[in-house]
Structures are given as C-alpha cells and as structure tokens.
Design an enzyme around this catalytic site. Sequence first.
Site, PDB file in Angstrom:
ATOM      1  N   GLY A   1       0.837  -0.859   0.156  1.00 13.20           N
ATOM      2  CA  GLY A   1       0.099  -0.149  -0.555  1.00 13.20           C
ATOM      3  C   GLY A   1       1.292   0.975   0.392  1.00 13.20           C
TER       4      GLY A   1
ATOM      5  CD  GLU B   1       2.994  -7.932   9.064  1.00 15.23           C
ATOM      6  OE1 GLU B   1       2.323  -7.611   8.033  1.00 15.23           O
ATOM      7  OE2 GLU B   1       3.619  -9.051   9.058  1.00 15.23           O
TER       8      GLU B   1
ATOM      9  CG  ASP C   1      -1.189  -0.105   8.448  1.00 16.05           C
ATOM     10  OD1 ASP C   1      -2.272   0.699   8.254  1.00 16.05           O
ATOM     11  OD2 ASP C   1      -1.421  -1.198   8.084  1.00 16.05           O
TER      12      ASP C   1
ATOM     13  NE  ARG D   1     -27.263  12.882  14.037  1.00 16.49           N
ATOM     14  CZ  ARG D   1     -27.970  13.811  12.547  1.00 16.49           C
ATOM     15  NH1 ARG D   1     -26.845  14.304  12.023  1.00 16.49           N
ATOM     16  NH2 ARG D   1     -28.371  13.179  12.199  1.00 16.49           N
TER      17      ARG D   1
ATOM     18  CG  MET E   1      -7.554   2.068   6.845  1.00 19.06           C
ATOM     19  SD  MET E   1      -6.560   2.537   4.902  1.00 19.06           S
ATOM     20  CE  MET E   1      -7.836   2.200   3.893  1.00 19.06           C
ATOM     21  N   GLY E   2      -5.358   0.190   9.799  1.00 11.99           N
ATOM     22  CA  GLY E   2      -4.842   0.061  10.524  1.00 11.99           C
ATOM     23  C   GLY E   2      -4.055  -1.425  10.590  1.00 11.99           C
ATOM     24  NE  ARG E   3      -4.331  -6.239   7.677  1.00 13.81           N
ATOM     25  CZ  ARG E   3      -4.867  -7.020   7.098  1.00 13.81           C
ATOM     26  NH1 ARG E   3      -5.770  -6.343   5.701  1.00 13.81           N
ATOM     27  NH2 ARG E   3      -5.136  -7.773   7.233  1.00 13.81           N
TER      28      ARG E   3
ATOM     29  NE  ARG F   1      -2.604   2.889   1.234  1.00 10.61           N
ATOM     30  CZ  ARG F   1      -3.411   1.825   0.746  1.00 10.61           C
ATOM     31  NH1 ARG F   1      -4.161   1.053   1.647  1.00 10.61           N
ATOM     32  NH2 ARG F   1      -3.124   1.876  -0.671  1.00 10.61           N
TER      33      ARG F   1
END
Length: 345
Positions: free
Chosen positions: A14, A106, A130, A165, A172-174, A278
Amino acid sequence: MESPKRIGILTGGGDCPGLNAAIRAATKTAIQEGYQVTGIRNGWKGFFDKDYETLDYIRTSGIIDRGGTILGTSRVSPLAVENGPELVLEEVRKLELTALIVLGGEGTLTVSYEMFKKGLPVVGIPKTIDNDIKGTDYTIGFQTAVEIATEALDRLRSTAESHHRVMLLEVMGRNAGWIATYAGMANGADAILIPELPLNLDWLCRMLINRKEKGINFSVVVVAEGTVVEGKTIGGEYYESGDIKRKLLGGIGKVLGDIIMKRTGLETRVSSLGYIQRGGTPVAYDRSLATCFGVKAISMVNQHKYGEMTAIKGDKITSSPLSEVAKGIKTVPMEVYKIAQRFFG
Ligand code: F6P
C-alpha cells in the site's frame, strides 16, 4: 574506466505519504556518492514486466511534498509467482544492481527478507500508515495518517455536539490500533477501540448512556478497522500480501454503529476515513523521517548492510535486521493506550 555502480529502488504494498520524499533522498544521495539509480516500477511486478526507469536529479526534484509514489506500487510478491525469486535475481544481475532498496510495509519487507536469504542484496525502508513494523519506533506515513484522522475526529465532534449524536469514525491500521490510539488521544475521544483489546460492548453502551445522563449530549468514538466485534473481524475480499492472502478489512464502523443505535437508542452516525488517510501531502515529520531513511539506506549499501532496514529508535537513525519484521507485527503498547483511556467517557 570503471562504469558507475547502480542501485535499484522499488515501492511495494500500500502507498503512503512520504514515499516520494524517501525516493528523492535515496536517489540524490546515491548520485552524490557515484551511483546510478534505476527505479523498478509497480513494486516487484516491475521485475516481471521489465518496467524500469532511470531516476536522476531532475526526475526526483520537486517531489518531497507529493503524496503517493512516482514509481507506482503493487501487492505482487515474487514468492507467489512461479520461479519468481529466480526471475527477480536474474533481472537484478542483468541490470547490474549493486543493491536493491525496497520501501515496504510488513508484507513487502518480509518478502525482502526471504529474497535476502535467496541472495538478494537488499536494504529495506519501513513505510506504512499502520506503524505496525517491528524494529523501528515509527514508519513513514504514520504521522500523516494520524494528523488526518485527528482532524476528522475534531470535525466530527463539532457536528456531534450540534446534533446531540454519537459519532463513530472507522480508521485503518489492519491488526494494530496505532492510528486509532494516537488520533483518538489527540482528539480526546470518548472511546478508542483497537484490535489489541477485546471489545466490551456492555461497557461502551453504558458509557455512552452515562454521558447522556450526565447531560453531555454527544460522544466521539474511534474504531480501528481490525477490531474484533462479536467474534468477527469485518472485511471483504482477500488480497495478496507477501506469499499469503489477507482479508481486506473495513466495515466495522457500520456494524458497530447499528449495534450502538439498537442497544442505546442514541442517534449514531458513522464515517469511514478509508484511503483519505493514505493519500495527499505528507506532514513535515514524515518528509524528514523519509529523508533520514533515504540517506541512511545509501550508507547501509556502502557498508554492505544487506538484509537490514533503516529504523528510528528514540532520536537515533539506525538499522534493524529484516528478520525482526518477519516475526510478526508491532502492536500498541498498553502504557500508551492507558493514557488515552483515562479520558474516556
Ligand atoms: O497497510 C496499509 C493499509 O492501508 C491498511 O491500513 C489497510 O487495511 C490496507 O492497507 C488496505 O489495503 P489495499 O490498499 O490493498 O486496499
């Protein structure tokens, strides 16, 4: 006369903000030190497509602040291609590369380690929003993603307040909660939900109701995409990463928003930040880190420190073995999470 030595550079996996700053730094430093530089386009795939370009001062000028990667990227791994490693090694020989610099997360760095064991003279540069790579405190792209997520949370808080509300932001971040933790802490979020910890829905719903009962009519919650909800990680199709297939995560915000609404009766709205994290301009920190890593990578090539990657540890620009990356991901330290946790609710 001896012909100049040549270095190859590729970006895999990515993309993230700061890749171009690292390509610029590595290219210009390499040229200053008497190398020629070849860019391999679209990650490892470039070796199979024989898609190369010369990187020089002109091509790498004016890109320090540009998002994405001028080289393009892909998730293609040589380990998943028939005779992939041999083909890559053959291309490296044909291109007469002294070394290959791989900017990767990674997955890509784990592949680089495998390729190193097969004889590739490789130096890694860790990059990913991440921040889940072992052996370095920070990766290129992380700080930018945190800035973007923090701004999004700040904006959500003002509209949450107007409409009374619950606002839920999915980031994200897996399988690590770095972006959620740091952006949530910077925003003062009422809850930060991360994959490292079991999700306590009873606590979450009670906390949201308590706030309302105390007269605080709004709440802001940030959830990392890899957080497990009711025993499941939420996601869709599978994609290649290294030699394994990984589930594309995303969608927990919607699932959790529905649960919160149903259990608490509180009006809840969900936003998912997605790829906005990203893209675009890297913050100053990522540009500087990328510059330090680019320069360090060339000095590592000069010292034949192959099978290693650049790293930052405290205030030191240093190196770590790629074997460390292959051991698994770096998760959020609980000391840091607990600081953010003090301000929940
Ligand atoms: O690793 C970076 C990352 O943005 C993750 O946070 C996210 O889960 C994944 O990549 C998305 O992958 P893709 O770009 O293949 O959709």
